[in-house]
Design an enzyme around this catalytic site. Sequence first.
Site, PDB file in Angstrom:
ATOM      1  N   GLY A 420     -34.987 -70.279  58.666  1.00 29.22           N
ATOM      2  CA  GLY A 420     -34.546 -69.760  59.955  1.00 29.22           C
ATOM      3  C   GLY A 420     -33.100 -69.335  59.939  1.00 29.22           C
ATOM      4  O   GLY A 420     -32.276 -69.882  59.215  1.00 29.22           O
ATOM      5  N   GLY A 422     -29.960 -67.763  62.815  1.00 30.03           N
ATOM      6  CA  GLY A 422     -29.640 -67.557  64.211  1.00 30.03           C
ATOM      7  C   GLY A 422     -28.146 -67.456  64.427  1.00 30.03           C
ATOM      8  O   GLY A 422     -27.356 -67.493  63.486  1.00 30.03           O
ATOM      9  N   THR A 426     -27.678 -71.124  59.813  1.00 25.79           N
ATOM     10  CA  THR A 426     -28.857 -70.896  58.977  1.00 25.79           C
ATOM     11  C   THR A 426     -29.508 -72.236  58.678  1.00 25.79           C
ATOM     12  O   THR A 426     -28.819 -73.218  58.406  1.00 25.79           O
ATOM     13  CB  THR A 426     -28.451 -70.200  57.663  1.00 25.79           C
ATOM     14  OG1 THR A 426     -27.773 -68.984  57.963  1.00 25.79           O
ATOM     15  CG2 THR A 426     -29.673 -69.892  56.810  1.00 25.79           C
ATOM     16  N   LYS A 441     -29.341 -77.666  58.714  1.00 25.11           N
ATOM     17  CA  LYS A 441     -28.736 -76.542  59.419  1.00 25.11           C
ATOM     18  C   LYS A 441     -27.256 -76.439  59.060  1.00 25.11           C
ATOM     19  O   LYS A 441     -26.484 -77.372  59.279  1.00 25.11           O
ATOM     20  CB  LYS A 441     -28.897 -76.727  60.924  1.00 25.11           C
ATOM     21  CG  LYS A 441     -28.271 -75.603  61.745  1.00 25.11           C
ATOM     22  CD  LYS A 441     -28.526 -75.826  63.224  1.00 25.11           C
ATOM     23  CE  LYS A 441     -27.873 -74.735  64.062  1.00 25.11           C
ATOM     24  NZ  LYS A 441     -28.102 -74.938  65.491  1.00 25.11           N
ATOM     25  N   ASP A 538     -28.990 -73.137  75.328  1.00 19.46           N
ATOM     26  CA  ASP A 538     -29.718 -72.002  74.741  1.00 19.46           C
ATOM     27  C   ASP A 538     -31.221 -72.278  74.812  1.00 19.46           C
ATOM     28  O   ASP A 538     -31.926 -72.251  73.806  1.00 19.46           O
ATOM     29  CB  ASP A 538     -29.274 -71.778  73.295  1.00 19.46           C
ATOM     30  CG  ASP A 538     -29.741 -70.431  72.748  1.00 19.46           C
ATOM     31  OD1 ASP A 538     -30.117 -69.555  73.555  1.00 19.46           O
ATOM     32  OD2 ASP A 538     -29.730 -70.251  71.511  1.00 19.46           O
TER      33      ASP A 538
END
Length: 743
Positions: A420, A422, A426, A441, A538
């Site tokens: 993933g 964003g 990453t 992450k 978010d």
Amino acid sequence: MEVRFLQLGLCLLLLLATQNAPAVAVPGPECQRQCGGVDIQYPFGIGDNCSLSEGFNVSCQEVQRGVYKPFLGALELLNISLVGGTVRVLNPISTYCYNSSGLMDPQTWQFDESATPYRFSDIHNLFTIIGCNTLAYIQDSTKTFYQSGCVSTCQNLTDLTNGTCSGMGCCQTAIPKGMGYYEVIFDSGFNTSQIWNFSRCSYAVLMEADAFNFSTTYISTTEFNDTSAGRVPVVLDWAIPNGNGTMSCEEAKLNKTGTYACLSSKSGCVDSRNGPGYLCNCSKGYEGNPYLQDGCQDVNECSSSPCPSGGVCHNTEGGYKCSCRAGRKFNEQRTTCDPDTGLIIGVTVGFLVLVIFSSFGYMILQKRKLNQVKQEHFREHGGMILFERMRSENGLAFTVFSKSELIQATNNYDKSRIIGRGGHGTVYKGIVKGNMTVAIKRCALIDERQKKEFGQEMLILSQINHKNIVKLVGCCLEVEVPMLVYEFIPNGTLFELIHGKNQALQISFSTLLRIAHEAAEGLNFLHSYASPPIIHGDVKTANILLDENYMAKVSDFGASILAPSDKEQYVTMVQGTCGYLDPEYMLTCQLTEKSDVFSFGVILLEVLTGQEPLKLDGPERERSLSSNFLSAMKQNNLDAILPSHVKGQESNELIRGLTELAKQCLDMCGSNRPSMKEIADELGRLRKLSLHPWVQLDVEMEAQGLLGGASTASFETEGATTVYPTQEGDNLPMNPRSSYYAR
């Protein structure tokens, strides 16, 4: 064979070598050194006491008014060569002609050099005959009684070829060594009077081979067509004789009478190869006149670049030396610049030793600096606070990983491990100790305020243990930007379930409603039960992950903050995802719990309509899903945005309840929006509507037809187990793909 010849008794060189050679004389400065453009080099000379001996005397004669040419006796001198000991002179041609009445007198030449320093060169000269039906002889009747000849014939002019002397109109033959005398004889039996259409004359001469090139005009005319008017070059070898002409090189060096002709100290003698006597040569590395004192001078060999490519030439007395550039050595046998292996090995070993020691020193220094940087990052990110709390609170399920552990877990952050990407970082799939699969992450940069609060925030997140929130396993604080380690959630996101790849699974509306309810429960926990409360910041379907049982897991707290109580609640840059952002947050830069509520309202619209929150390719007034929904509500025209399967299969009361709840969440004024607790309670109530007997009957029949039966799924939270009845769509394929944590 009838032999007729006229012996003219012409001695071409009348000066004979004396019986007793005088001492070697040195020419004075008054001696003439040139005549007619020809250099007269000693031992030759013009005038008295200017030559080595009388046999080397040259006369400078006026052949025309004001025109002078050098002569050796009666022969014109063309040039003198000290190297090899040769001179070139013009030699008369012998002729043999017929007139209409018969044979004319032959004109032949007798050449006698037997008593002089000269011999005819057997290397440079050939006896040459030109004519048709011509036979001529060359002979030496004085010593060797040598005789040889050749015949030249021709039938017609087409048989003749320019430049070719092979017996058709022309023939040539070699002579032996040591000839100092020759005479020419024509055979009168070869009568050419009947073939005057070719030529009435035949010619014979001993001449320099390189100076002759046969031309067919020599046969088709009656005159010998030559610029020398009957004379051609011939090469004579000469040598230094003694009184009787038999002194060798060794005898000359041992002679005590002072007649040794090699006067230069840088010279030596060699025996003549063509008759008695010797010659003088400059020693190797010198050039000039060896018959004069100091006549041999050093040669600058470097002017001709004798050294190999890359070499450097150094001229020395009588020679030269080649050297090579650094790292190469001159190979005299192969005359090449070869690598100096000894020097290269020594330099290489020394360099390697230096590099090794320097590397060790550098590594030690860098390791110290790295440790200092790690410690500084550790302190900045609240590592000391974490350790103090972990010691004081036994059983805190939180791990602080080292940088090296996470590098090993992700195979040095290999691209194949990315699951993933964003705006907040990453995410990599990794396996940490104990073979536990996790999601690692690598966060994007954070500001100084967030760095100060990071340790405290990690403590709060590590204590969250809710079934609908992705669990934070640990973190790494030894880097500039902290790295977070989450539990691994395998079944993708709610976004993919509604809009993406997993849309093909034909998920029922009741299943989507359950997932939304579970997400609301997770957000409610963050807002109401965390201390201090946590604002996600978010909220979107891409951040609602689905575990192996398709249970909702709220993830990605990259934009999350701890609910502030002072002016620090105002952020300098709005973060979030377009389509989900709270308008009030964008206006005030103040992130609150009601900002998460607005974003959750957009999620409800996605569940209801199956549409994405933002369409960039549609009409401008239809791009925002929330704006379209509010406009439809205002116009009482929900049918325009609700899909047919929702309107046809779900009760009107359920649809009205969901749309009203979404409308409240999307209120422009944050204070008018419900709390996440109220949203979760309302969703729980609305879900019960779908369990009404006449609705449940249809659901069960559809589930049995599509999935082949019903099942239950249990979830554990804080030591308690809750059993949910599985509704239509809950029996879903397990683990279709890995999920994305960063959006």
